[in-house]
Motif scaffolding. Structure first.
Motif, short mmCIF file in Angstrom:
data_model
loop_
_atom_site.label_atom_id
_atom_site.label_comp_id
_atom_site.label_asym_id
_atom_site.label_seq_id
_atom_site.Cartn_x
_atom_site.Cartn_y
_atom_site.Cartn_z
N VAL A 261 0.85 -1.20 0.00
CA VAL A 261 0.00 0.00 0.00
C VAL A 261 0.88 1.25 0.00
CG1 VAL A 261 -1.81 1.29 1.23
CG2 VAL A 261 -1.80 -1.23 1.26
N TRP B 46 1.50 7.30 1.14
CA TRP B 46 0.72 8.54 1.20
C TRP B 46 -0.74 8.28 1.57
CZ3 TRP B 46 -3.58 9.22 -1.80
CH2 TRP B 46 -3.71 8.43 -2.95
N ILE B 47 -1.22 7.08 1.27
CA ILE B 47 -2.61 6.74 1.62
C ILE B 47 -2.77 6.69 3.14
CG2 ILE B 47 -4.37 4.92 1.54
CD1 ILE B 47 -3.46 4.27 -1.26
N TRP B 48 -1.81 6.06 3.83
CA TRP B 48 -1.86 6.01 5.29
C TRP B 48 -1.77 7.42 5.88
CZ3 TRP B 48 -3.75 1.62 6.30
CH2 TRP B 48 -3.33 0.45 5.66
#
Length: 476
Positions: free
Chosen positions: A128, A131-133
């Motif tokens: 994953v 930047w999503i986290w």
């Protein structure tokens, strides 16, 4: 005539909803007790294997400064902290520079926590994108801070209890391992505090690193305008510092006793290795979970405190930017624009480098600590002339002077990288000050009132009206 709404600050005030222990909890959450394990390997190497001594030295330095913070917050019950004290006792220009310098550290800490959480989740879910986290995590922290300080306090308390319980479990497991001959073979050896190879220079160098852990007790002053009773804030400052110091020292003592030599630990964070060595895979999972909880608690507290500082600095400025930064949401009673701004800065965790950010943290905080100690001397000894008895001399001169000397010693021992980038940031602030004061021809004004009109000029409200007319005429 300009409409009144354009000349007055937003009338909504911050909500007074925090009790003594809620404020202490926010301070402890900011300090992040689990940090002792994240930095243990590096600090042990830097100090020569006496991590508890480095924490003890830093605690003593911070205690003198905490007393000064407590005294100043009684005199100036504002959320502006060192910015307010320097402005009132020295000069508004000095106050701005102190606030600007400290702002760097306070703004970066929420970013650091988001970065740490990104690294934790990337380790578990490498497929994953990081930047999503960061985006999801920062959004949650920002919304909680925007909602209300009470909800922030409650969530912080839950996360704080979780990490303290896990630290207690670590102490119990470490005690058992020491009893079976691991490490020093006993928890009562003096080796973690002193041995033949200890050098004062290396201890001081290590103390400059661990003093980062204590940054948070001073941030308590930023909740002054939201405390149910502002007089509890000085007590909360000392309580948070002492309780945090006890936790840091105890955890460091058992970690150093169990791991007198830290060779083999992964560079950066030693926390997973320590947890696995003490309690195996199951304990490691819980311990890493506690580390994530610690980062979240620190994010909530640091995000809340720096947004209050931005709010006060905006409240004491003029113009459209200052008015927006000092906006308080009428329903949530939180500094909404400042909260969102901190969230935007925190998104930098998606690309930031941890080593670089850490190098910037302590520079401004130690400057703020030094100035607050100086403010005590100037306010009580110089302005009030309270030096007529031996006790007054000790309280108003000797103790804050010791605080100044000790914080300067730490400041002079920060890394060259921190010093370089810190001075660059300070220079940018100085340029901004020149612009705002029109090369010092206009005086900055301070206000301790939450809804007072702040004018940059010395001429009063009529001059403000004239200034507004000039801006309108110029098309600004």
């Amino acid at each position: 005539m300009t409409a009144p709404s354009t000349l007055t600050a937003h009338p909504t005030k911050l909500k007074r909803s925090l009790g003594l222990w809620a404020i202490v909890g926010l301070g402890l959450g900011y300090m992040t007790p689990m940090t002792v394990f994240d930095t243990f390997g590096y600090v042990s190497e830097e100090s020569g294997g006496v991590v508890p001594l480095a924490y003890l030295f830093a605690l003593v330095v911070m205690l003198f400064t905490a007393i000064s913070y407590g005294r100043m917050t009684r005199i100036y019950p504002s959320a502006g902290s060192a910015y307010t004290y320097a402005s009132e006792t020295i000069h508004p220009n000095v106050g701005f520079l102190v606030g600007w310098t400290a702002l760097l550290d306070y703004l970066l800490l929420p970013l650091v926590n988001a970065l740490l959480v990104r690294q934790y989740f990337e380790a578990f879910f490498p497929e994953v994108p990081g930047w999503i986290w960061v985006l999801g995590y920062v959004a949650v922290i920002t919304l909680l801070n925007l909602w209300s300080i009470s909800s922030t306090s409650r969530v912080n308390a839950t996360l704080l209890v979780f990490q303290v319980v896990l630290i207690a479990v670590f102490v119990i497991l470490a005690w058992g391992a020491l009893q079976q001959g691991a490490g020093n073979g006993t928890a009562f050896s003096i080796e973690p505090l002193y041995h033949a190879n200890v050098q004062i220079a290396t201890v001081i160098s290590a103390a400059t690193i661990v003093c980062f852990s204590f940054i948070g007790f001073d941030a308590i002053t930023m909740y002054t305008e939201e405390a149910k009773d502002a007089h509890t804030v000085p007590k909360a400052i000392v309580l948070a510092l002492v309780l945090g110091g006890v936790i840091f020292f105890t955890a460091a003592w058992f970690a150093q006793s169990l791991f007198p030599v830290t060779e083999g630990f992964t560079e950066g964070t030693a926390l997973p290795e320590i947890a696995y060595s003490v309690g195996g895979m199951i304990f490691q999972i819980f311990f890493v979970s506690a580390a994530i909880a610690a980062a979240a608690a620190s994010s909530l507290a640091s995000h809340a405190s720096v947004s209050r500082m931005i709010y006060v600095m905006g409240r004491n400025g003029s113009g459209p930017i200052a008015r927006r930064l000092s906006y308080v949401h009428p329903r949530f009673r939180t500094p909404a624009v400042a909260v969102v701004l901190v969230g935007i800065v925190s998104l930098g965790a998606a690309v930031a480098d941890l080593d670089f950010v850490f190098s910037m943290i302590n520079f401004g905080a130690l400057i703020a600590f030094t100035v607050v100690n100086l403010a005590v001397i100037l306010h009580f000894a110089v302005r009030r002339r309270e030096v007529k008895s031996a006790w007054q001399v000790v309280r108003n001169v000797v103790l804050p002077t010791i605080g100044v000397v000790l914080t300067v010693v730490l400041w002079l021992n920060v890394s060259s990288q921190a010093m370089t980038y810190g001075l660059i940031w300070l220079s940018i602030g100085f340029i901004a000050l020149l612009v705002m004061t029109r090369l010092f021809r206009r005086r900055l004004h301070m206000s301790l009132e939450e809804d007072e009109v702040i004018a940059e000029g010395d001429e009063g409200p009529d001059a403000l009206l004239e200034e507004d007319r000039e801006r309108l005429a110029a098309g600004e």
